[in-house]
Design a protein around this motif. Structure first.
Motif, PDB file in Angstrom:
ATOM      1  N   GLN A 262       0.806  -1.215   0.000  1.00  0.00           N
ATOM      2  CA  GLN A 262       0.000   0.000   0.000  1.00  0.00           C
ATOM      3  C   GLN A 262       0.837   1.262   0.000  1.00  0.00           C
ATOM      4  O   GLN A 262       0.434   2.286  -0.559  1.00  0.00           O
ATOM      5  N   SER A 263       2.023   1.217   0.575  1.00  0.00           N
ATOM      6  CA  SER A 263       2.881   2.397   0.604  1.00  0.00           C
ATOM      7  C   SER A 263       3.284   2.830  -0.794  1.00  0.00           C
ATOM      8  O   SER A 263       3.571   4.007  -1.030  1.00  0.00           O
ATOM      9  N   PHE A 264       3.299   1.896  -1.746  1.00  0.00           N
ATOM     10  CA  PHE A 264       3.637   2.232  -3.121  1.00  0.00           C
ATOM     11  C   PHE A 264       2.393   2.429  -3.981  1.00  0.00           C
ATOM     12  O   PHE A 264       2.287   3.419  -4.699  1.00  0.00           O
ATOM     13  N   GLY A 265       1.430   1.520  -3.903  1.00  0.00           N
ATOM     14  CA  GLY A 265       0.322   1.535  -4.845  1.00  0.00           C
ATOM     15  C   GLY A 265      -0.992   2.049  -4.321  1.00  0.00           C
ATOM     16  O   GLY A 265      -1.966   2.102  -5.086  1.00  0.00           O
ATOM     17  N   GLY A 266      -1.058   2.480  -3.043  1.00  0.00           N
ATOM     18  CA  GLY A 266      -2.365   2.845  -2.516  1.00  0.00           C
ATOM     19  C   GLY A 266      -2.387   3.943  -1.480  1.00  0.00           C
ATOM     20  O   GLY A 266      -3.284   3.978  -0.640  1.00  0.00           O
ATOM     21  N   THR A 267      -1.422   4.878  -1.559  1.00  0.00           N
ATOM     22  CA  THR A 267      -1.369   5.943  -0.554  1.00  0.00           C
ATOM     23  C   THR A 267      -1.459   7.317  -1.208  1.00  0.00           C
ATOM     24  O   THR A 267      -0.605   7.667  -2.028  1.00  0.00           O
ATOM     25  N   PRO A 268      -2.482   8.117  -0.873  1.00  0.00           N
ATOM     26  CA  PRO A 268      -2.596   9.462  -1.443  1.00  0.00           C
ATOM     27  C   PRO A 268      -1.358  10.300  -1.138  1.00  0.00           C
ATOM     28  O   PRO A 268      -0.853  10.298  -0.013  1.00  0.00           O
ATOM     29  N   GLY A 269      -0.868  10.996  -2.153  1.00  0.00           N
ATOM     30  CA  GLY A 269       0.262  11.906  -1.971  1.00  0.00           C
ATOM     31  C   GLY A 269       1.603  11.225  -1.883  1.00  0.00           C
ATOM     32  O   GLY A 269       2.620  11.889  -1.616  1.00  0.00           O
ATOM     33  N   LYS A 270       1.646   9.904  -2.094  1.00  0.00           N
ATOM     34  CA  LYS A 270       2.910   9.179  -1.991  1.00  0.00           C
ATOM     35  C   LYS A 270       3.005   8.116  -3.080  1.00  0.00           C
ATOM     36  O   LYS A 270       2.023   7.791  -3.739  1.00  0.00           O
ATOM     37  N   GLY A 271       4.196   7.562  -3.241  1.00  0.00           N
ATOM     38  CA  GLY A 271       4.399   6.419  -4.121  1.00  0.00           C
ATOM     39  C   GLY A 271       3.908   6.653  -5.537  1.00  0.00           C
ATOM     40  O   GLY A 271       4.057   7.741  -6.109  1.00  0.00           O
ATOM     41  N   GLU A 272       3.319   5.620  -6.107  1.00  0.00           N
ATOM     42  CA  GLU A 272       2.893   5.668  -7.499  1.00  0.00           C
ATOM     43  C   GLU A 272       1.852   6.764  -7.740  1.00  0.00           C
ATOM     44  O   GLU A 272       1.868   7.422  -8.785  1.00  0.00           O
ATOM     45  N   TRP A 273       0.945   6.963  -6.795  1.00  0.00           N
ATOM     46  CA  TRP A 273      -0.088   7.985  -6.977  1.00  0.00           C
ATOM     47  C   TRP A 273       0.545   9.366  -7.188  1.00  0.00           C
ATOM     48  O   TRP A 273       0.220  10.075  -8.132  1.00  0.00           O
ATOM     49  N   LYS A 274       1.459   9.741  -6.296  1.00  0.00           N
ATOM     50  CA  LYS A 274       2.081  11.067  -6.375  1.00  0.00           C
ATOM     51  C   LYS A 274       2.987  11.187  -7.597  1.00  0.00           C
ATOM     52  O   LYS A 274       2.999  12.221  -8.285  1.00  0.00           O
ATOM     53  N   ILE A 275       3.732  10.139  -7.904  1.00  0.00           N
ATOM     54  CA  ILE A 275       4.668  10.204  -9.033  1.00  0.00           C
ATOM     55  C   ILE A 275       3.910  10.357 -10.343  1.00  0.00           C
ATOM     56  O   ILE A 275       4.330  11.117 -11.240  1.00  0.00           O
ATOM     57  N   LEU A 276       2.792   9.675 -10.491  1.00  0.00           N
ATOM     58  CA  LEU A 276       2.016   9.816 -11.718  1.00  0.00           C
ATOM     59  C   LEU A 276       1.283  11.150 -11.774  1.00  0.00           C
ATOM     60  O   LEU A 276       1.021  11.673 -12.866  1.00  0.00           O
ATOM     61  N   GLN A 277       0.958  11.721 -10.645  1.00  0.00           N
ATOM     62  CA  GLN A 277       0.423  13.089 -10.648  1.00  0.00           C
ATOM     63  C   GLN A 277       1.488  14.066 -11.138  1.00  0.00           C
ATOM     64  O   GLN A 277       1.204  14.975 -11.931  1.00  0.00           O
ATOM     65  N   ASP A 278       2.721  13.864 -10.689  1.00  0.00           N
ATOM     66  CA  ASP A 278       3.825  14.699 -11.170  1.00  0.00           C
ATOM     67  C   ASP A 278       4.047  14.490 -12.669  1.00  0.00           C
ATOM     68  O   ASP A 278       4.367  15.435 -13.399  1.00  0.00           O
ATOM     69  N   PHE A 279       3.859  13.263 -13.116  1.00  0.00           N
ATOM     70  CA  PHE A 279       4.021  12.956 -14.539  1.00  0.00           C
ATOM     71  C   PHE A 279       2.938  13.644 -15.361  1.00  0.00           C
ATOM     72  O   PHE A 279       3.205  14.150 -16.460  1.00  0.00           O
ATOM     73  N   LEU A 280       1.711  13.676 -14.851  1.00  0.00           N
ATOM     74  CA  LEU A 280       0.635  14.383 -15.541  1.00  0.00           C
ATOM     75  C   LEU A 280       0.994  15.854 -15.725  1.00  0.00           C
ATOM     76  O   LEU A 280       0.735  16.443 -16.777  1.00  0.00           O
ATOM     77  N   LYS A 281       1.643  16.414 -14.725  1.00  0.00           N
ATOM     78  CA  LYS A 281       2.037  17.831 -14.794  1.00  0.00           C
ATOM     79  C   LYS A 281       3.214  18.035 -15.737  1.00  0.00           C
ATOM     80  O   LYS A 281       3.320  19.071 -16.401  1.00  0.00           O
ATOM     81  N   ASN A 282       4.132  17.056 -15.792  1.00  0.00           N
ATOM     82  CA  ASN A 282       5.316  17.171 -16.644  1.00  0.00           C
ATOM     83  C   ASN A 282       5.561  15.852 -17.373  1.00  0.00           C
ATOM     84  O   ASN A 282       6.467  15.095 -17.031  1.00  0.00           O
ATOM     85  N   PRO A 283       4.757  15.544 -18.411  1.00  0.00           N
ATOM     86  CA  PRO A 283       4.866  14.252 -19.088  1.00  0.00           C
ATOM     87  C   PRO A 283       6.110  14.093 -19.954  1.00  0.00           C
ATOM     88  O   PRO A 283       6.333  13.023 -20.527  1.00  0.00           O
ATOM     89  N   LYS A 284       6.938  15.144 -20.049  1.00  0.00           N
ATOM     90  CA  LYS A 284       8.187  15.027 -20.807  1.00  0.00           C
ATOM     91  C   LYS A 284       9.266  14.291 -20.010  1.00  0.00           C
ATOM     92  O   LYS A 284      10.208  13.747 -20.585  1.00  0.00           O
ATOM     93  N   ASP A 285       9.132  14.290 -18.688  1.00  0.00           N
ATOM     94  CA  ASP A 285      10.163  13.692 -17.832  1.00  0.00           C
ATOM     95  C   ASP A 285       9.911  12.203 -17.647  1.00  0.00           C
ATOM     96  O   ASP A 285       9.617  11.730 -16.545  1.00  0.00           O
ATOM     97  N   ILE A 286      10.038  11.441 -18.699  1.00  0.00           N
ATOM     98  CA  ILE A 286       9.754  10.009 -18.646  1.00  0.00           C
ATOM     99  C   ILE A 286      10.837   9.259 -17.870  1.00  0.00           C
ATOM    100  O   ILE A 286      10.542   8.438 -16.995  1.00  0.00           O
ATOM    101  N   ALA A 287      12.098   9.571 -18.150  1.00  0.00           N
ATOM    102  CA  ALA A 287      13.196   8.884 -17.456  1.00  0.00           C
ATOM    103  C   ALA A 287      13.159   9.176 -15.960  1.00  0.00           C
ATOM    104  O   ALA A 287      13.338   8.271 -15.127  1.00  0.00           O
ATOM    105  N   GLY A 288      12.918  10.437 -15.606  1.00  0.00           N
ATOM    106  CA  GLY A 288      12.847  10.805 -14.189  1.00  0.00           C
ATOM    107  C   GLY A 288      11.681  10.136 -13.491  1.00  0.00           C
ATOM    108  O   GLY A 288      11.791   9.710 -12.337  1.00  0.00           O
ATOM    109  N   THR A 289      10.551  10.022 -14.190  1.00  0.00           N
ATOM    110  CA  THR A 289       9.389   9.344 -13.630  1.00  0.00           C
ATOM    111  C   THR A 289       9.693   7.882 -13.373  1.00  0.00           C
ATOM    112  O   THR A 289       9.361   7.330 -12.313  1.00  0.00           O
ATOM    113  N   GLN A 290      10.375   7.239 -14.324  1.00  0.00           N
ATOM    114  CA  GLN A 290      10.744   5.830 -14.144  1.00  0.00           C
ATOM    115  C   GLN A 290      11.667   5.638 -12.943  1.00  0.00           C
ATOM    116  O   GLN A 290      11.486   4.706 -12.156  1.00  0.00           O
ATOM    117  N   GLU A 291      12.637   6.503 -12.812  1.00  0.00           N
ATOM    118  CA  GLU A 291      13.591   6.380 -11.697  1.00  0.00           C
ATOM    119  C   GLU A 291      12.887   6.544 -10.356  1.00  0.00           C
ATOM    120  O   GLU A 291      13.164   5.805  -9.401  1.00  0.00           O
TER     121      GLU A 291
END
Length: 454
Positions: A413-442
Motif C-alpha cells: 500500500q505504501s507504493f500503490g495505494g497511498t494518497p500523496g505518496k508512491g505511485e499515486w504522487k509520481i504519476l500526478q507529477d508525470f501528468l504535470k510534466n509528461p516530458k520527464d519520462i526517465a525521471g518518472t521511471q527512476e
C-alpha cells in the motif's frame, strides 16, 4: 494468487458493451428480465443463505465508501440486520485503509469487519496478524458462488481471509453521446484512433477528455491499461510483482504512449493543472452536464462511473455511452479491481457478516441499486438495472478463473495505494510534466524497491 483477466477473451465480450450503448439500449430500468431473455440465467434457485440469530449483538464494518456507494452498501447491511437481529454500525474509513485500521487497532477499537480495496492491503492485514480466517459457513458460500480465482485473491498462503463482495471492470471509456454526435465522432477501437477522435471533438469546441487527477488512483488505472495492452499480460504480471524494474523499457514505452494524451493540455479539461484539481466524481459529472457542450466529452474509469452519472440528468445507454479502453497493442486491455470483506475480530457477528456478503442475496441488493458488479457467479444477471451493466457483469463472470487484477492494488500500500505518496504522487507529477519520462521511471523504481523490500 495474482492471476488476472484474460485479455483476448474478455475484450471480445466487452465489445458488446459498446455496441449496446451505441444502440441506446438502456434496459428495463427496473431490473426485471425481459420475456424470452435467457442472458441472465444464474442459480438464484440455489438455497438461500442461513444466518445465525444475533439479537442484541453489535457489528461494526469499516469502508472507504461515501455518497451513493455508502448508501447502497447500507441497504445490504440493513437486510443483514433484519435477518439476524444484529445492530450494524458503518465506520467511515480513510485511505490508506491500512493506516486507518492500524490507528483503530492501536486504540483498542477495531471494527468487526473491514472492506479492503487492495490485495496488497489484505496481505498486510494478515502479516500484521489483524485478519481472522474465514469461517466454514462463509467458505461454503464462496465455494458455491465464486470462481476459484476470486477465492484465491482473498487467500494468503492457502488460508482464506477475504470475501470479495464488489468487483469492477476498470477498462472503459464513457462518453457524452450528444457531444460525439455534434462533433461527428465515432467510438475508437485503437489508441491511435482514440487520439484522432479526441482531436475531432476538440475541433468541435468541446474539450475531449476529463481526468480526475486529484485522485492519484485514476492515473494508475490509466497507466495499467496502456501497459497491459502494450506490454502484454506476462510483463504485466512481472511488473506487478516487481520482478522487472520500473526502469524497464516497457515502462518507458507505456509512459511515452500516455504522454501522447497528457502532453497535450488542449485535450484535457482544465489542462494538467485543472485535472490535478479535479476529483474523480467531478471528472464524471462534468462530462455529463451541459448537454452537447459539457466541460469534457469523455471520461475514463470503471463500471462504477454509473453511480456518478446517476447524479446528473444523463441516461446511461442514451446520453451516456461506453466503449472498451482502446487497444494500444494487439488487444484492448481489461483490468479488474475489487473490495474484500476481512474479519478483524474473531466474533460470531463478524463471521456471519462475511457469510452474508458471500451470498447471492446480498449481492442482489446492491446489483438492483446499480453502480455495482458482483464477482458472484450465481447472481442472476437480470438483477442489474440495465443492459449495459448486465453485459459488464456477464463479461466478468464469463472470464472465470482468468481474471487479471489491478496492478497498483497488488502492490504494498505504501507504493500503490497511498494518497500523496508512491505511485499515486509520481504519476500526478508525470501528468504535470509528461516530458520527464526517465525521471518518472527512476522515481517509480526507487519507491517500488523500498516498498517491496520493507
Amino acid at each position: 494468487m495474482r492471476t488476472t483477466l484474460s485479455i483476448r477473451r474478455a475484450a471480445l465480450v466487452f465489445t458488446a458493451v459498446g455496441a449496446l450503448a451505441l444502440t441506446g439500449c438502456g434496459g428495463d430500468g427496473d431490473g426485471t428480465k425481459k420475456p424470452g431473455d435467457d442472458s441472465g440465467k444464474g442459480t438464484d434457485s440455489a438455497p438461500s443463505v442461513t444466518l445465525p440469530k444475533l439479537d442484541g449483538e453489535n457489528v461494526s464494518v469499516a469502508a472507504v465508501w461515501t455518497g451513493p456507494e455508502q448508501a447502497n452498501f447500507t441497504k445490504v447491511l440493513d437486510e443483514f440486520e433484519k435477518r439476524t437481529g444484529a445492530k450494524v454500525t458503518f465506520v467511515p474509513a480513510q485511505d490508506p485503509i491500512v493506516n486507518f485500521l492500524g490507528t483503530k487497532i492501536a486504540g483498542g477499537e477495531p471494527p468487526d469487519v473491514a472492506m479492503i480495496p487492495q490485495v496488497g492491503a489484505v496481505q498486510q492485514a494478515v502479516a500484521k496478524k489483524w485478519a481472522k480466517p474465514v469461517g466454514d459457513e462463509a467458505r461454503a458460500q464462496l465455494s458455491r458462488n465464486y470462481a476459484q480465482v476470486w477465492q484465491d485473491l482473498g487467500a494468503v498462503d492457502g488460508t482464506q481471509y477475504g470475501v470479495y463482495f464488489k468487483a469492477a471492470n476498470k477498462s472503459l471509456i464513457w462518453y457524452n453521446a450528444a457531444a460525439f454526435d455534434n462533433a461527428g465522432a465515432s467510438e475508437p477501437k485503437t489508441w491511435k484512433d482514440f487520439l484522432t477522435t479526441a482531436e475531432t471533438v476538440s475541433a468541435s469546441g468541446v474539450t475531449p477528455v476529463s481526468v480526475g487527477g486529484a485522485d492519484g488512483w485514476t492515473l494508475t488505472d490509466w497507466f495499467e491499461n496502456v501497459y497491459l495492452s502494450q506490454a502484454g499480460p506476462e510483463k504485466y504480471d512481472r511488473l506487478a510483482r516487481h520482478e522487472i524494474p520500473w526502469t524497464d523499457p516497457s515502462v518507458k514505452d507505456a509512459l511515452t504512449t500516455l504522454a501522447q494524451l497528457f502532453g497535450k493540455p488542449n485535450l484535457i479539461a482544465g489542462g494538467a493543472d485543472g485535472a490535478l484539481q479535479t476529483e474523480f466524481p467531478a471528472s464524471v459529472t462534468q462530462t455529463f452536464t451541459g448537454g452537447d457542450q459539457p466541460k469534457a466529452a469523455m471520461v475514463f474509469e470503471g463500471d462504477f462511473v454509473s453511480v456518478n452519472i446517476a447524479q446528473t440528468k444523463a441516461e446511461i445507454g442514451t446520453d451516456a455511452k461506453v466503449f472498451p479502453f482502446p487497444a494500444v497493442g494487439a488487444d484492448s486491455p481489461v483490468v479488474t479491481g475489487g473490495d474484500a470483506a476481512v474479519a478483524l475480530k474473531d466474533s460470531k457477528g463478524a463471521q456471519a457478516l462475511l457469510t452474508w456478503l458471500a451470498s447471492t442475496d446480498a449481492a442482489r441488493i446492491w446489483a438492483e441499486a446499480g453502480g455495482f458488479i458482483s464477482p458472484n457467479k450465481a447472481l442472476d444477471l437480470a438483477a442489474y438495472p440495465n443492459d449495459v451493466q448486465r453485459e459488464m457483469a456477464g463479461a466478468l463472470v464469463a472470464a472465470g478463473d482468468d481474471v487479471r487484477f489491478d496492478m497498483s492494488d497488488q502492490a504494498p500500500q505504501s507504493f500503490g495505494g497511498t494518497p500523496g505518496k508512491g505511485e499515486w504522487k509520481i504519476l500526478q507529477d508525470f501528468l504535470k510534466n509528461p516530458k520527464d519520462i526517465a525521471g518518472t521511471q527512476e522515481k517509480l523504481e526507487s519507491e517500488a524497491a523500498k516498498a517491496f523490500t520493507s
